[in-house]
Design a protein around this motif. Structure first.
Motif, PDB file in Angstrom:
ATOM      1  N   LYS A 534       1.103  -1.387   0.063  1.00 39.12           N
ATOM      2  CA  LYS A 534       0.102   0.450  -0.261  1.00 39.12           C
ATOM      3  C   LYS A 534       1.021   1.567   0.340  1.00 39.12           C
ATOM      4  CE  LYS A 534      -3.618  -2.465   2.449  1.00 39.12           C
ATOM      5  NZ  LYS A 534      -4.269  -1.912   3.506  1.00 39.12           N
ATOM      6  N   VAL A 535       2.379   0.963   0.168  1.00 36.31           N
ATOM      7  CA  VAL A 535       3.080   1.722   0.180  1.00 36.31           C
ATOM      8  C   VAL A 535       4.196   3.068  -1.157  1.00 36.31           C
ATOM      9  CG1 VAL A 535       5.088   3.113   1.511  1.00 36.31           C
ATOM     10  CG2 VAL A 535       3.777   1.878   2.659  1.00 36.31           C
ATOM     11  N   PRO A 536       3.326   3.802  -1.028  1.00 34.12           N
ATOM     12  CA  PRO A 536       3.832   4.357  -2.694  1.00 34.12           C
ATOM     13  C   PRO A 536       5.789   3.934  -2.943  1.00 34.12           C
ATOM     14  CG  PRO A 536       2.563   5.658  -1.945  1.00 34.12           C
ATOM     15  CD  PRO A 536       2.971   5.156  -0.921  1.00 34.12           C
ATOM     16  N   LEU A 537       6.554   4.060  -3.540  1.00 38.10           N
ATOM     17  CA  LEU A 537       7.567   3.775  -4.066  1.00 38.10           C
ATOM     18  C   LEU A 537       7.824   5.343  -3.801  1.00 38.10           C
ATOM     19  CD1 LEU A 537       8.155   1.644  -7.195  1.00 38.10           C
ATOM     20  CD2 LEU A 537       8.208   0.950  -4.943  1.00 38.10           C
ATOM     21  N   GLU A 538       8.912   5.076  -3.638  1.00 40.01           N
ATOM     22  CA  GLU A 538       9.711   6.662  -3.593  1.00 40.01           C
ATOM     23  C   GLU A 538       9.579   7.828  -4.378  1.00 40.01           C
ATOM     24  OE1 GLU A 538      14.112   6.757  -1.709  1.00 40.01           O
ATOM     25  OE2 GLU A 538      14.202   8.873  -2.137  1.00 40.01           O
ATOM     26  N   GLU A 539       9.674   7.085  -5.658  1.00 40.59           N
ATOM     27  CA  GLU A 539       9.810   8.071  -7.166  1.00 40.59           C
ATOM     28  C   GLU A 539       8.325   7.899  -7.507  1.00 40.59           C
ATOM     29  OE1 GLU A 539      10.138   3.833  -8.381  1.00 40.59           O
ATOM     30  OE2 GLU A 539      10.843   5.076  -6.996  1.00 40.59           O
ATOM     31  N   HIS A 540       7.342   7.991  -6.179  1.00 41.11           N
ATOM     32  CA  HIS A 540       6.057   8.168  -6.460  1.00 41.11           C
ATOM     33  C   HIS A 540       5.259   8.601  -5.261  1.00 41.11           C
ATOM     34  CE1 HIS A 540       5.680   4.247  -9.066  1.00 41.11           C
ATOM     35  NE2 HIS A 540       6.251   5.141  -9.477  1.00 41.11           N
ATOM     36  N   ILE A 541       6.008   9.150  -4.397  1.00 42.70           N
ATOM     37  CA  ILE A 541       6.120  10.468  -3.884  1.00 42.70           C
ATOM     38  C   ILE A 541       6.454  12.043  -3.756  1.00 42.70           C
ATOM     39  CG2 ILE A 541       5.994  11.085  -0.916  1.00 42.70           C
ATOM     40  CD1 ILE A 541       6.836   7.906  -0.899  1.00 42.70           C
ATOM     41  N   TRP A 542       5.245  13.016  -4.097  1.00 48.33           N
ATOM     42  CA  TRP A 542       5.974  14.199  -4.034  1.00 48.33           C
ATOM     43  C   TRP A 542       6.075  15.074  -3.212  1.00 48.33           C
ATOM     44  CZ3 TRP A 542       3.406  10.739  -7.925  1.00 48.33           C
ATOM     45  CH2 TRP A 542       4.408  10.647  -9.245  1.00 48.33           C
ATOM     46  N   LYS A 543       7.030  15.924  -2.717  1.00 52.12           N
ATOM     47  CA  LYS A 543       6.504  17.349  -2.010  1.00 52.12           C
ATOM     48  C   LYS A 543       6.005  18.122  -2.151  1.00 52.12           C
ATOM     49  CE  LYS A 543       9.300  18.910   2.091  1.00 52.12           C
ATOM     50  NZ  LYS A 543      10.747  19.395   2.999  1.00 52.12           N
ATOM     51  N   VAL A 544       5.617  18.659  -1.923  1.00 48.52           N
ATOM     52  CA  VAL A 544       5.461  20.419  -2.435  1.00 48.52           C
ATOM     53  C   VAL A 544       5.274  21.687  -1.637  1.00 48.52           C
ATOM     54  CG1 VAL A 544       3.563  18.770  -4.771  1.00 48.52           C
ATOM     55  CG2 VAL A 544       2.750  20.279  -2.253  1.00 48.52           C
ATOM     56  N   ASP A 545       5.606  22.855  -1.743  1.00 43.88           N
ATOM     57  CA  ASP A 545       5.500  23.937  -1.305  1.00 43.88           C
ATOM     58  C   ASP A 545       4.084  24.375  -0.867  1.00 43.88           C
ATOM     59  OD1 ASP A 545       9.075  24.100  -2.012  1.00 43.88           O
ATOM     60  OD2 ASP A 545       8.060  23.314  -0.277  1.00 43.88           O
ATOM     61  N   GLU A 546       3.374  23.957  -2.303  1.00 38.33           N
ATOM     62  CA  GLU A 546       2.413  25.451  -2.680  1.00 38.33           C
ATOM     63  C   GLU A 546       0.893  24.498  -1.573  1.00 38.33           C
ATOM     64  OE1 GLU A 546       1.945  28.606  -2.836  1.00 38.33           O
ATOM     65  OE2 GLU A 546       4.619  28.151  -3.222  1.00 38.33           O
TER      66      GLU A 546
END
Length: 572
Positions: A534-546
């Motif tokens: 159920k956990v996304p791979l690291e490359e499918h996790i995005w961090k945003v500032d907005e």
């Protein structure tokens, strides 16, 4: 097993629905199906306004900056609007009249005036751009649109056939001057005459679906449906009041709610705005959401009840300056419009030990009516949207073939109630698909009933991620992400994958001032809480500032996020 609170609430609602009591029901037939309706409910919104505005005429109703109106003053203003709509603008019973404006006292007066003139109150999404507004106007075939300056400017140059009449957010007589006419006398006024002409089967409102699945549809309701939806919430409030009184609490102070959600959305329209007439509740309007402004208004006006999308009450509970404000009057923190992450429930209770988080589950098409989870029961079952709202709501869980499923089985959640909408405007195909043969509305949400008849929402049918044949529910992953104390907001969605069919992905934003949290850190955190698949791979996790994009209802716009990151993955 039923809890002590379940038994207490059951006893109260049983008493309130006995013959001769305010929430007694009698059977009515809708589309060949018999269902309960309130025996003594006003037949239309016009009757509802007339009765309760007279009963509470000297009680303060609306606070909008420097504008303060009693129920009587609001009704008097709406009489002037109704008079003008009919005699000067040619509005006839059933004509669609749009409102395109931000929240304000004059939005409320406009709504009342349209209903009292016999028009169909058409709630255009105030966040839409010009083309989207014009689409809504065309879809509902509006004869007239009451628009504030900002929305009127957006409509300039767009394609529609409606007459646009502008209004301002000043005092009603000034701001609504273009739809303002004094009746010659009370008996001959449009508002009084309409009480003898309007009936429960006449069209009352059109609200628009959130638009998360393409173009919005216009969900239309008759007066019986809207009033039934309102009175269902009034019944729940009466039940809660009786419970508190039985526990020795003083509930004599006027209830007061902060209006932080759009009034054009069903959460703002029915349980928040329309219910307030019957329970003599003061409404404090804030034009735009800001957690600190909310704290200031809640202290100044002694707000007793807060409702918003889950993120709003969470922002109040976790605001760094919360302790500077006296919020002791506020005992209820309700959420609607989206499931509330379990972690939010705990944080709210910790921040307000004398208050309780509440959750309501309903849809635009059900006039906000469905289920509710209250107080201790919500703390005991924070993942549940609660039980069916008595005495109107029936719940069914069905499979893809329309078969009713037993408790514990996951299927589509369906509601049958006289408060349900009548159909999608000018869209018979979508209307037919929305209902089962036995009159249940298909919500499009997947869920199940536990052994105590509590509903659990698993996910939207279209949002389940099927990874290599294994179902992953977005809500479960989002709950796990929100358990991290640095998370401000997040959204989980599926991305297409050649090998697995779909894989989970997420985008997140951390709270202001918190330390670094990388995608790798978040993945490690999630692996300690939920199953690895159920956990996304690291490359499918995005961090945003907005802040994440939102729909007009303030729900996170998962559709646009999915499309955006799918394009990114394809381009890469």
């Amino acid at each position: 097993m039923p809890t002590q609170l379940d038994n207490a609430l059951d006893a109260i609602i049983t008493e309130l629905t006995k013959e001769g009591q305010p929430f007694h029901t009698t059977p009515v037939e809708r589309d060949g199906v018999t269902m309960p309706a309130f025996t003594a409910a006003p037949p239309t919104l016009a009757h509802y306004f007339a009765h309760f505005c007279n009963e509470n005429k000297d009680v303060e109703f609306v606070v909008d900056g420097d504008i303060r109106l009693t129920f009587g003053q609001a009704y008097g203003a709406a009489m002037h609007v109704a008079e003008s709509l009919v005699s000067e603008h040619g509005i006839e019973i059933g004509d669609r009249v749009g409102i395109a404006a931000r929240n304000s006292a004059n939005w409320i007066v406009a709504y009342m005036g349209i209903a009292m003139a016999g028009g169909c109150v058409t709630l255009l999404n105030g966040f839409w751009n010009g083309d989207e507004l014009a689409y809504g106007v065309r879809l509902a075939e509006c004869k007239l649109v009451l628009a504030d300056a900002g929305r009127a400017a957006r409509l300039e140059g767009t394609e529609h056939d409606a007459k646009i009449v502008t209004f301002e957010h000043t005092s009603p007589s000034e701001g609504l001057a273009k739809v303002w006419k004094a009746p010659a006398d009370m008996p001959s006024s449009v508002a009084m005459q309409m009480l003898g002409k309007l009936g429960p089967d006449d069209i009352a409102t059109i609200l628009y679906t959130s638009g998360s699945t393409g173009n919005s549809k216009g969900a239309w309701s008759d007066h019986r449906g809207v009033v039934s939806g309102v009175m269902s919430y009034v019944a729940q409030s009466a039940m809660a009041k009786a419970l508190l009184e039985g526990q020795g609490e003083d509930v004599n102070d006027q209830p007061c709610a902060l209006v932080a959600v759009p009034l054009f959305h069903v959460t703002g329209e029915v349980p928040l705005y329309l219910q307030s007439y019957a329970i003599a509740r003061k409404l404090v309007i804030m034009p735009k959401w800001d957690a600190e402004v909310a704290l200031q208004l809640m202290e100044a006006e002694k707000v007793t009840y807060f409702v918003g999308v889950p993120l709003m009450s969470y922002e109040i509970a976790t605001h760094p300056d919360r302790s500077k404000y006296d919020l002791s009057a506020c005992r209820s923190f309700a959420a609607g419009g989206a499931p509330r992450p379990v972690e939010h429930v705990t944080r709210i209770k910790e921040a307000f030990p004398d208050g309780f988080p509440l959750l309501g589950y309903g849809l635009t098409e059900t006039n906000g009516v469905g289920t509710g989870n209250f107080n201790e029961n919500y703390l005991a079952k924070p993942g549940s949207a609660g039980m069916a709202s008595r005495p109107l709501v029936e719940i069914a869980i069905i499979d893809d073939d329309g078969n009713h499923l037993e408790q514990g089985k996951i299927g589509e959640i369906c509601f049958r109630t006289v408060a349900n909408f009548r159909g999608y405007w000018k869209n018979e195909e979508a209307t037919k698909a929305a209902f089962t043969d036995d009159g249940f509305f298909r919500t499009g949400d997947l869920g199940y009933l536990d052994e105590d008849e509590y509903i659990y929402i698993v996910d939207r049918k279209k949002d389940i991620i099927i990874r290599g044949g294994e179902n992953i529910t977005c809500i479960e992953v989002e709950d796990a992400i929100y358990a991290h104390e640095d998370i401000g907001e997040c959204s989980v969605f599926g991305l297409p994958d050649e090998r697995m069919g779909e894989v989970p992905a997420c985008v997140f934003r951390v709270k202001e001032g918190r330390g670094p949290l990388s995608p790798a850190d978040l993945r490690e955190f999630l692996l300690s809480r939920i199953a690895p698949f159920k956990v996304p791979l690291e490359e499918h996790i995005w961090k945003v500032d907005e802040a994440l994009p939102r729909l007009g209802t303030q729900k996170i716009d998962k559709k646009s996020l999915r499309e955006s990151y799918t394009r990114q993955m394809t381009a890469a």
